[in-house]
Enzyme design. Sequence first.
Site, PDB file in Angstrom:
ATOM      1  N   SER A 111      -8.014  -5.280  12.464  1.00 64.64           N
ATOM      2  CA  SER A 111      -8.270  -3.836  12.587  1.00 64.64           C
ATOM      3  C   SER A 111      -7.136  -2.982  12.033  1.00 64.64           C
ATOM      4  O   SER A 111      -6.611  -2.086  12.725  1.00 64.64           O
ATOM      5  CB  SER A 111      -8.526  -3.495  14.052  1.00 64.64           C
ATOM      6  OG  SER A 111      -9.504  -4.356  14.564  1.00 64.64           O
ATOM      7  N   ARG A 148      -0.577  -1.455   5.336  1.00 62.98           N
ATOM      8  CA  ARG A 148       0.467  -1.002   6.261  1.00 62.98           C
ATOM      9  C   ARG A 148      -0.037  -1.218   7.680  1.00 62.98           C
ATOM     10  O   ARG A 148      -1.253  -1.325   7.898  1.00 62.98           O
ATOM     11  CB  ARG A 148       0.810   0.478   6.050  1.00 62.98           C
ATOM     12  CG  ARG A 148      -0.131   1.482   6.680  1.00 62.98           C
ATOM     13  CD  ARG A 148       0.265   2.884   6.341  1.00 62.98           C
ATOM     14  NE  ARG A 148       0.023   3.136   4.943  1.00 62.98           N
ATOM     15  CZ  ARG A 148      -1.154   3.522   4.459  1.00 62.98           C
ATOM     16  NH1 ARG A 148      -2.176   3.710   5.262  1.00 62.98           N
ATOM     17  NH2 ARG A 148      -1.323   3.715   3.177  1.00 62.98           N
ATOM     18  N   ASP A 172     -12.724  -3.901  12.213  1.00 64.73           N
ATOM     19  CA  ASP A 172     -13.546  -3.688  13.422  1.00 64.73           C
ATOM     20  C   ASP A 172     -14.654  -2.658  13.205  1.00 64.73           C
ATOM     21  O   ASP A 172     -15.720  -2.731  13.806  1.00 64.73           O
ATOM     22  CB  ASP A 172     -12.677  -3.311  14.640  1.00 64.73           C
ATOM     23  CG  ASP A 172     -11.730  -2.161  14.391  1.00 64.73           C
ATOM     24  OD1 ASP A 172     -11.590  -1.727  13.236  1.00 64.73           O
ATOM     25  OD2 ASP A 172     -11.109  -1.684  15.358  1.00 64.73           O
TER      26      ASP A 172
HETATM   27  C1  BGC Z   1      -6.763   1.006  11.628  1.00 61.08           C
HETATM   28  C2  BGC Z   1      -8.179   0.660  11.263  1.00 61.08           C
HETATM   29  C3  BGC Z   1      -8.970   0.316  12.513  1.00 61.08           C
HETATM   30  C4  BGC Z   1      -8.821   1.416  13.551  1.00 61.08           C
HETATM   31  C5  BGC Z   1      -9.572   1.119  14.840  1.00 61.08           C
HETATM   32  C6  BGC Z   1      -6.716   2.028  12.741  1.00 61.08           C
HETATM   33  O1  BGC Z   1      -5.410   2.226  13.147  1.00 61.08           O
HETATM   34  O2  BGC Z   1      -6.070   1.491  10.501  1.00 61.08           O
HETATM   35  O3  BGC Z   1      -8.219  -0.400  10.346  1.00 61.08           O
HETATM   36  O4  BGC Z   1     -10.307   0.133  12.176  1.00 61.08           O
HETATM   37  O5  BGC Z   1      -7.460   1.593  13.864  1.00 61.08           O
HETATM   38  O6  BGC Z   1      -9.148  -0.052  15.431  1.00 61.08           O
END
Ligand code: BGC
Length: 495
Positions: A159, A174, A213
């Site tokens: 995620s 990142r 996610d």
């Molecule tokens: C991330 C995403 C993720 C979201 C929810 C964000 O900080 O960059 O990739 O889908 O959080 O978990």
Amino acid sequence: MSFDKLHKEAEGVLLEEAGRISKQFEITSEKLHELTHYFIDQMDVGLNAAATREERGLPMCPSYVTGTPNGTETGTFLAAELGGTNFRVYSVKLNGDHTYEIEQLKSKIPEELLDEPTLSSADLFSYMARRTKVFMHKYHPEVFEKGYGKSLKLGFTFSYPVDQNSLNSGTLLRWTKGFNIKDAVGSDVVQLYQDQLDDLGLDMINIVALTNDTIGTFLSLCYSSGSPESIKKGEISQPVIGAIFGTGTNGCYMEKVTNIGKLSEETREKLINEGKEEMCINTEWGSFDNDLKYLPTTKYDIDIDQKFSNNPGYHLFEKRVAGMFLGEILRNVLVDLHDRHLILNQFRTHDQLPHRLKTPFELSSDVMARIEIDDSSTLRETELSFLQRLRLPTTFSERKAIQMIVRAISRRSAYLAAVPMAAILIKTGVLNKRYHGEVEIGCHGAIFEFYPGFRTMLREGLALTPIGSDGERKIHLRLTKNSSGVGSALCALVA
Ligand code: BGC
């Protein structure tokens, strides 16, 4: 002046100041219009820009997921998910009738792995491999006895923003949320995890798909939508967006391959020749308007980003919307009010404040949730929350001020959350395309699921965007459960 009078005056000043601060969190319909138009613009920019670690604006990451499930898929798959708070391992049996069975091991990510710059990626990924082993011993001990080769397919939900060049590999652009492990940035996260699994003797597991996610949420809603049961309940089956409102925030949707300029011409042609006309795009909307052209900004937002977050200058939309930051905004406001001698004056100096109020990210959004719905005449819930969670006694007027600020912070979050949804609906034109234009949006995450009033405020926000109340009425917000497990299993299936 009598003590009583002085006291009353101080109360008045505090409430006035709380009102002034709350006003800074207000968002008008004009603002929501402006933000929505800019979001649409930034989607186009992102679809055509190269993904780099330095990029500004919307990342719009291609996912290489080119179709949506229809609920008839079958098979048993492993899945793992690294989120902002938990690491989960699952095995998922898709029954092919929109239903599934799931086993799950959820582990809270140990504090020492979060925000610790001296760690290496091996520390994190070996922890994940060890938890995977625990899961396998508990639910699938047979795999340690028989020769499974490399036959166990695993879909990995990661995620965080990655630059994907295929369904089963991607380099971390990142970290967001709590992690800060430097050497992982720029590495292929599938390889990092697979290496650790292999080292632990789990080489029968083959990570065949990497996903986000938000994509898991979308796919799992596609899988469960349209079941005879959901149709009976009057649900429709046209998912358009997968959205997360949890520790972080994000969303995805299906985009025409011809609009994804950042894919090479060769890739686009190949996909179209294979009949794959659409691809799911992980927008990484947490990074919307990192240049702060239109996002509303208070001094608290600036401090959180610059002084306390581990990715300053990035994910500025997430820092105003997501669960990880809501309590932190409140904490910053309270510390500011205290520094100006307007609140909690029993503590004479900043140093004397309770540890939890002085420490970034210690005030969590579930404290806010309790305060948000406290409608007792003495604000008793608020009093208890502060006592239990922060060891802080409060006066009635302090609690009134705190509640006013809490409600302003959460409303801003929910109104802002409406922006990307409205923008995607406008960009894809779905509200005008379909029968009655009704659409489903899959939503996942603790803020959406548990924060009192969030959904109602989000709907209010939607009605204030350019889609208006007519558009808002056509939207069905669906809470998705187990979405990452089911979503990764579906990705593993098509891999
Ligand atoms: C991330 C995403 C993720 C979201 C929810 C964000 O900080 O960059 O990739 O889908 O959080 O978990």
